[in-house]
Write an enzyme that holds these catalytic residues in place. Structure first.
Site, short mmCIF file in Angstrom:
data_model
loop_
_atom_site.label_atom_id
_atom_site.label_comp_id
_atom_site.label_asym_id
_atom_site.label_seq_id
_atom_site.Cartn_x
_atom_site.Cartn_y
_atom_site.Cartn_z
N GLU A 1 -25.86 2.53 -13.94
CA GLU A 1 -25.52 1.91 -12.83
C GLU A 1 -26.08 2.73 -11.35
O GLU A 1 -25.07 3.35 -11.00
CB GLU A 1 -24.16 1.30 -12.64
CG GLU A 1 -24.00 0.40 -11.50
CD GLU A 1 -22.57 0.08 -11.52
OE1 GLU A 1 -21.68 0.24 -12.24
OE2 GLU A 1 -22.26 -0.78 -10.59
N LYS B 1 -27.95 -1.27 -15.01
CA LYS B 1 -27.08 -2.14 -14.19
C LYS B 1 -27.65 -1.92 -12.71
O LYS B 1 -27.01 -0.84 -12.14
CB LYS B 1 -25.84 -1.79 -14.38
CG LYS B 1 -24.86 -2.51 -13.37
CD LYS B 1 -23.34 -2.83 -13.81
CE LYS B 1 -22.56 -3.34 -12.90
NZ LYS B 1 -21.15 -3.37 -13.46
#
Ligand code: 5MM
Length: 346
Positions: free
Chosen positions: A179, A221
């Site tokens: 992420e 992500k």
């Protein structure tokens, strides 16, 4: 090569199965408490447990959610009836995940920039989480856009951390969610966000490659390519979707198992509309499933309504489910704003 090769592939594909996304509920105690404080909810373990129980026992959640991301406190908790949360999750047919970073800290020599920590002892923590039943993990890096930032040092340091984390996860049997969040804070334009996201993703995938991370056993992500929230020139839903997909196509290998966006402080409707447009308009160009890994864009209406009141659990769960359903529809290009116009329960 990881002994978990086949298992990791199967898990990664299940996390982004058609019509499903990931529910981020991995707020650290500090973040969870800040959200509770705004609503006057006591910032105690008892109330955090009650809130996480509300979420995890929502009927039919698994129709739209492949798995929740938990925080260390949560993965060790049980329902008030004594059922471990991990059992609640797997009994519902979902996959348990765990946040393993220890937070974004100030980056030395680089004012206003952060580097995410948590590599010390990570191999041992992954082994413990795997043994408990977790099957995927998450690590968030934060990139801030501002005057003269992000620096190369910040992007490099965070990309290195993400890659070392991802390699350790795959070695220990957890699918890594990688992420790199480019923050929406600031007055930067869409074009500036594109530039920074482009450089960030390019650097992250370089480091992932260098560390030997298997792309088909990980989930990316990312944040969306969107003007800063204080930018005077905001753009259409279609423009955000197009810029975001172009940036991903430029940087993300086709073998990556899936893309699961964060919502990053967008409104709940915007988060769904942007994801929906990406799938409806550009889905045929994408080699990977494009879905969600939202926290606020799923939880917020339920948290606001519950506000710590045990008499409001069932209605709060319906609000949570409604948002999960909207985002599930967006992940297949079938969301419309009317889906969010449900009667307000008071
Ligand atoms: C960017 O935050 C992640 C996604 O949430 P949103 O959809 O609300 O943007 C989220 O998973 C975040 O990483 C967790 O809430 C953990 O936050 P902290 O800062 O407590 O580690």
């Amino acid at each position: 090569m990881s002994p978990y090769l086949e298992e990791l592939k199967v898990t990664a594909q299940a996390m982004v199965a058609k019509g499903k996304g990931i529910l981020a509920m991995d707020e650290s105690n500090g973040t969870c408490n800040k959200r509770f404080e705004k609503l006057g909810i006591p910032t105690t373990e008892e109330y955090r447990q009650a809130y996480r129980q509300l979420i995890l026992t929502t009927p039919d959640l698994s129709n739209y959610i492949s798995g929740p991301i938990l925080y260390d406190e949560t993965i060790r908790q049980s329902t008030t009836e004594g059922v471990p949360f991990l059992k609640v999750i797997t009994d519902a047919g979902m996959i348990p995940g765990i946040k393993v970073d220890t937070g974004a800290k100030n980056l030395a020599n680089h004012p206003n920039e952060k580097v995410t920590e948590g590599l010390d002892g990570l191999g041992e923590r992954i082994a413990e989480y795997y043994q408990m039943g977790a099957r995927f993990a998450k690590w968030r890096a934060v990139i801030t856009i501002g005057d003269g930032i992000p620096s190369r040092a910040c992007i490099e340091a965070n990309a290195h951390g993400l890659a070392r984390y991802a390699a350790l996860c795959q070695e220990g049997g957890l699918v890594p969610i990688v992420e790199p969040e480019v923050l929406i804070d600031g007055n930067h334009t869409l074009e500036r966000c594109f530039e920074v996201t482009d450089e960030t993703l390019h650097t992250v995938f370089n480091h992932l490659y260098t560390q030997g991370v298997a792309f088909d056993q990980m989930i990316l992500k990312p944040s969306m390519v969107i003007p800063g929230k204080d930018c005077p020139t905001q753009v259409s839903v279609e423009a955000v979707a197009e810029a975001t997909i172009n940036c991903l196509l430029k940087n993300v290998p086709v073998t990556v198992a899936g893309i699961a966006f964060l919502s990053g402080g967008q409104s709940i409707e915007q988060s769904s509309a942007h994801l929906n447009a990406m799938n409806a308009l550009f889905g045929s160009r994408c080699p990977w499933p494009v879905t969600f890994s939202y926290a606020r864009a799923i939880q917020q209406p339920a948290l606001d309504y519950w506000s710590g009141d045990s008499a409001r659990v069932a209605e709060a769960q319906q609000k949570l489910l409604a948002r999960a359903k909207c985002n599930s529809a967006a992940s297949v290009g079938e969301y419309s704003a009317s889906m969010d116009e449900t009667p307000v329960l008071v």
